[in-house]
Write an enzyme that holds these catalytic residues in place. Sequence first.
Site, PDB file in Angstrom:
ATOM      1  N   TYR A   1      -3.118  17.456 -15.521  1.00 53.63           N
ATOM      2  CA  TYR A   1      -3.393  16.525 -14.417  1.00 53.63           C
ATOM      3  C   TYR A   1      -2.238  16.530 -13.420  1.00 53.63           C
ATOM      4  O   TYR A   1      -2.437  16.466 -12.208  1.00 53.63           O
ATOM      5  CB  TYR A   1      -3.675  15.116 -14.954  1.00 53.63           C
TER       6      TYR A   1
ATOM      7  N   ARG B   1      -2.622  19.408 -11.140  1.00 55.52           N
ATOM      8  CA  ARG B   1      -3.627  19.147 -10.088  1.00 55.52           C
ATOM      9  C   ARG B   1      -3.070  18.180  -9.043  1.00 55.52           C
ATOM     10  O   ARG B   1      -3.337  18.291  -7.851  1.00 55.52           O
ATOM     11  CB  ARG B   1      -4.904  18.602 -10.732  1.00 55.52           C
TER      12      ARG B   1
ATOM     13  N   HIS C   1     -16.222   8.765 -10.680  1.00 59.10           N
ATOM     14  CA  HIS C   1     -15.460   9.425 -11.748  1.00 59.10           C
ATOM     15  C   HIS C   1     -13.992   9.026 -11.730  1.00 59.10           C
ATOM     16  O   HIS C   1     -13.156   9.706 -12.315  1.00 59.10           O
ATOM     17  CB  HIS C   1     -15.596  10.954 -11.635  1.00 59.10           C
TER      18      HIS C   1
ATOM     19  N   CYS D   1       1.733  -2.431 -23.674  1.00 56.73           N
ATOM     20  CA  CYS D   1       1.168  -2.450 -25.044  1.00 56.73           C
ATOM     21  C   CYS D   1       1.624  -1.273 -25.890  1.00 56.73           C
ATOM     22  O   CYS D   1       1.275  -1.172 -27.071  1.00 56.73           O
ATOM     23  CB  CYS D   1      -0.361  -2.496 -24.995  1.00 56.73           C
TER      24      CYS D   1
ATOM     25  N   GLY E   1     -21.604  19.488  -1.459  1.00 52.15           N
ATOM     26  CA  GLY E   1     -20.641  20.146  -2.338  1.00 52.15           C
ATOM     27  C   GLY E   1     -20.712  19.728  -3.787  1.00 52.15           C
ATOM     28  O   GLY E   1     -19.681  19.503  -4.429  1.00 52.15           O
TER      29      GLY E   1
HETATM   30  C1  BV8 Z   1     -21.257  10.078 -19.819  1.00 54.18           C
HETATM   31  C2  BV8 Z   1     -13.207  13.553 -13.735  1.00 54.18           C
HETATM   32  C3  BV8 Z   1     -21.687   9.485 -22.031  1.00 54.18           C
HETATM   33  C4  BV8 Z   1     -12.284  14.237 -14.716  1.00 54.18           C
HETATM   34  C5  BV8 Z   1     -15.403  14.501 -14.232  1.00 54.18           C
HETATM   35  C6  BV8 Z   1     -27.074  13.158 -19.377  1.00 54.18           C
HETATM   36  C7  BV8 Z   1     -26.794  11.807 -19.192  1.00 54.18           C
HETATM   37  C8  BV8 Z   1     -25.492  11.332 -19.385  1.00 54.18           C
HETATM   38  C9  BV8 Z   1     -24.467  12.227 -19.754  1.00 54.18           C
HETATM   39  C10 BV8 Z   1     -24.750  13.556 -19.940  1.00 54.18           C
HETATM   40  C11 BV8 Z   1     -26.037  14.020 -19.745  1.00 54.18           C
HETATM   41  N1  BV8 Z   1     -26.019  15.352 -20.000  1.00 54.18           N
HETATM   42  C12 BV8 Z   1     -24.769  15.735 -20.319  1.00 54.18           C
HETATM   43  C13 BV8 Z   1     -23.972  14.669 -20.320  1.00 54.18           C
HETATM   44  C14 BV8 Z   1     -22.552  14.699 -20.643  1.00 54.18           C
HETATM   45  C15 BV8 Z   1     -21.671  14.935 -19.430  1.00 54.18           C
HETATM   46  C16 BV8 Z   1     -22.186  16.000 -18.505  1.00 54.18           C
HETATM   47  O1  BV8 Z   1     -22.802  15.698 -17.495  1.00 54.18           O
HETATM   48  N2  BV8 Z   1     -21.900  17.244 -18.845  1.00 54.18           N
HETATM   49  C17 BV8 Z   1     -22.285  18.335 -17.973  1.00 54.18           C
HETATM   50  C18 BV8 Z   1     -21.156  19.339 -17.872  1.00 54.18           C
HETATM   51  C19 BV8 Z   1     -23.554  18.949 -18.552  1.00 54.18           C
HETATM   52  N3  BV8 Z   1     -21.506  13.699 -18.702  1.00 54.18           N
HETATM   53  C20 BV8 Z   1     -20.529  12.881 -19.085  1.00 54.18           C
HETATM   54  O2  BV8 Z   1     -19.830  13.067 -20.067  1.00 54.18           O
HETATM   55  C21 BV8 Z   1     -20.317  11.623 -18.262  1.00 54.18           C
HETATM   56  N4  BV8 Z   1     -20.226  10.506 -19.151  1.00 54.18           N
HETATM   57  O3  BV8 Z   1     -22.357  10.422 -19.561  1.00 54.18           O
HETATM   58  O4  BV8 Z   1     -20.912   9.271 -20.878  1.00 54.18           O
HETATM   59  C22 BV8 Z   1     -22.499   8.280 -22.169  1.00 54.18           C
HETATM   60  C23 BV8 Z   1     -23.791   8.240 -21.624  1.00 54.18           C
HETATM   61  C24 BV8 Z   1     -24.546   7.129 -21.786  1.00 54.18           C
HETATM   62  C25 BV8 Z   1     -23.999   6.038 -22.477  1.00 54.18           C
HETATM   63  C26 BV8 Z   1     -22.700   6.099 -22.992  1.00 54.18           C
HETATM   64  C27 BV8 Z   1     -21.930   7.217 -22.820  1.00 54.18           C
HETATM   65  C28 BV8 Z   1     -18.980  11.663 -17.526  1.00 54.18           C
HETATM   66  C29 BV8 Z   1     -18.952  12.782 -16.548  1.00 54.18           C
HETATM   67  C30 BV8 Z   1     -17.683  12.662 -15.698  1.00 54.18           C
HETATM   68  C31 BV8 Z   1     -16.714  13.735 -16.137  1.00 54.18           C
HETATM   69  N5  BV8 Z   1     -15.561  13.711 -15.235  1.00 54.18           N
HETATM   70  N6  BV8 Z   1     -14.323  14.461 -13.442  1.00 54.18           N
HETATM   71  C32 BV8 Z   1     -11.517  15.340 -14.059  1.00 54.18           C
HETATM   72  O5  BV8 Z   1     -11.809  15.704 -12.903  1.00 54.18           O
HETATM   73  O6  BV8 Z   1     -10.587  15.824 -14.735  1.00 54.18           O
HETATM   74  S1  BV8 Z   1     -16.637  15.601 -13.883  1.00 54.18           S
HETATM   75  C33 BV8 Z   1     -16.155  16.784 -12.771  1.00 54.18           C
HETATM   76  O7  BV8 Z   1     -17.355  17.477 -12.439  1.00 54.18           O
HETATM   77  C34 BV8 Z   1     -15.643  16.281 -11.424  1.00 54.18           C
HETATM   78  O8  BV8 Z   1     -15.714  14.902 -11.225  1.00 54.18           O
HETATM   79  C35 BV8 Z   1     -16.621  16.995 -10.466  1.00 54.18           C
HETATM   80  O9  BV8 Z   1     -16.703  16.403  -9.245  1.00 54.18           O
HETATM   81  C36 BV8 Z   1     -17.805  16.813 -11.287  1.00 54.18           C
HETATM   82  C37 BV8 Z   1     -19.098  17.336 -10.876  1.00 54.18           C
HETATM   83  O10 BV8 Z   1     -18.954  18.631 -10.494  1.00 54.18           O
HETATM   84  P1  BV8 Z   1     -19.152  18.922  -8.931  1.00 54.18           P
HETATM   85  O11 BV8 Z   1     -18.450  17.876  -8.139  1.00 54.18           O
HETATM   86  O12 BV8 Z   1     -20.588  19.132  -8.670  1.00 54.18           O
HETATM   87  O13 BV8 Z   1     -18.305  20.193  -8.802  1.00 54.18           O
HETATM   88  P2  BV8 Z   1     -18.790  21.657  -9.194  1.00 54.18           P
HETATM   89  O14 BV8 Z   1     -17.577  22.518  -9.212  1.00 54.18           O
HETATM   90  O15 BV8 Z   1     -19.677  21.600 -10.387  1.00 54.18           O
HETATM   91  O16 BV8 Z   1     -19.706  22.089  -7.950  1.00 54.18           O
HETATM   92  C38 BV8 Z   1     -19.111  22.274  -6.697  1.00 54.18           C
HETATM   93  C39 BV8 Z   1     -20.197  22.827  -5.820  1.00 54.18           C
HETATM   94  O17 BV8 Z   1     -19.638  23.002  -4.527  1.00 54.18           O
HETATM   95  C40 BV8 Z   1     -20.658  24.211  -6.275  1.00 54.18           C
HETATM   96  O18 BV8 Z   1     -22.080  24.165  -6.387  1.00 54.18           O
HETATM   97  C41 BV8 Z   1     -20.226  25.158  -5.163  1.00 54.18           C
HETATM   98  O19 BV8 Z   1     -21.210  26.107  -4.858  1.00 54.18           O
HETATM   99  C42 BV8 Z   1     -20.072  24.231  -4.002  1.00 54.18           C
HETATM  100  N7  BV8 Z   1     -19.044  24.645  -3.041  1.00 54.18           N
HETATM  101  C43 BV8 Z   1     -17.927  25.383  -3.264  1.00 54.18           C
HETATM  102  N8  BV8 Z   1     -17.255  25.529  -2.102  1.00 54.18           N
HETATM  103  C44 BV8 Z   1     -17.953  24.853  -1.152  1.00 54.18           C
HETATM  104  C45 BV8 Z   1     -19.092  24.287  -1.745  1.00 54.18           C
HETATM  105  N9  BV8 Z   1     -19.993  23.564  -1.054  1.00 54.18           N
HETATM  106  C46 BV8 Z   1     -19.767  23.379   0.261  1.00 54.18           C
HETATM  107  N10 BV8 Z   1     -18.686  23.886   0.906  1.00 54.18           N
HETATM  108  C47 BV8 Z   1     -17.773  24.628   0.238  1.00 54.18           C
HETATM  109  N11 BV8 Z   1     -16.705  25.127   0.890  1.00 54.18           N
END
Ligand code: BV8
Length: 244
Positions: free
Chosen positions: A69, A72, A121, A154, A191
């Site tokens: 972190y 970053r 997030h 704590c 994005g």
């Molecule tokens: C939770 C902070 C459990 C940390 C992040 C269904 C329901 C609920 C949960 C889940 C579910 N299915 C799966 C899950 C679990 C999980 C999940 O979603 N996993 C994924 C990988 C499948 N979700 C969780 O764990 C969440 N918590 O659900 O709790 C629960 C549920 C119910 C009850 C109790 C408990 C928590 C998720 C949050 C995780 N934390 N970030 C850190 O950063 O260190 S996530 C991380 O990914 C970032 O926040 C990021 O923003 C986020 C999402 O990704 P994107 O923002 O979309 O970024 P990505 O790189 O993927 O895409 C970028 C896009 O930009 C690309 O498409 C690219 O083409 C495009 N791009 C690139 N350049 C450009 C561009 N576009 C325009 N212009 C450009 N120049």
Amino acid sequence: MRTDEDKARELLANARAIVVFTGAGVSADSGVPTFRGAASDAMWKMFDPQELASMEGFAANPQRCYDWYNLRRAQLATIQPNPAHHAIARLQSRGAVIVTQNIDGLHERVAPPGAVVHRVHGTILQDKCLNETCPHRETIDLNNLPPLRKCPRCGNYLRPAVVWFGEMLPGDVWHAAEMAVAACDVLLVVGTSGEVWPAAGLVHLAQRKRARIIIVNLEPGELDNLASFLFHDRAASVLPQLVD
Ligand code: BV8
């Protein structure tokens, strides 16, 4: 002949209530690595999110996780908001609400006074206590990064105030984000791969509520079929054209 850009621009100009939903791609043009996507810097290609952005990852190796972190944060110290952030800030001055998955604070750097940014997030710019019941928080100075350390209140570790995989999203922020999306008539999605839930579900909520959805994303993504208007291009070049 009116282009899709003309129509999307008109939609934004005549909207009653706009929500802008952003992901890592809106910061890509500022040099912040994205998580997924073809870009060679896509962060998760180098690191395993489950290993680093999760409670298990932190517990297994607090120093390694915290160092990641701080790496970053060090990048963010030299990064500036890009034209996409500025264009979105202009929408905010016209009343638009931002819901962001990003933790980088770049929207907040250019947001007009009183503008609303729902960070579903969390934020990398603060540390909080590992013990959820302890209210201690510290703001991070990007130019003077603190070490991994314990909570003065704590004794537990302090950790970045972000939402890790497997963690609940902050209830009050999530509720406010859902309410804003449910009430909007135009959702501008910028994005995001649409792969992370439940955040991605906000776009499906907008569709259920019959909002018009504009998507700007460099590559095809999970949400494309929900778009009334779809632009596969860089946010920094498309957003100013849609907003001005
Ligand atoms: C939770 C902070 C459990 C940390 C992040 C269904 C329901 C609920 C949960 C889940 C579910 N299915 C799966 C899950 C679990 C999980 C999940 O979603 N996993 C994924 C990988 C499948 N979700 C969780 O764990 C969440 N918590 O659900 O709790 C629960 C549920 C119910 C009850 C109790 C408990 C928590 C998720 C949050 C995780 N934390 N970030 C850190 O950063 O260190 S996530 C991380 O990914 C970032 O926040 C990021 O923003 C986020 C999402 O990704 P994107 O923002 O979309 O970024 P990505 O790189 O993927 O895409 C970028 C896009 O930009 C690309 O498409 C690219 O083409 C495009 N791009 C690139 N350049 C450009 C561009 N576009 C325009 N212009 C450009 N120049």
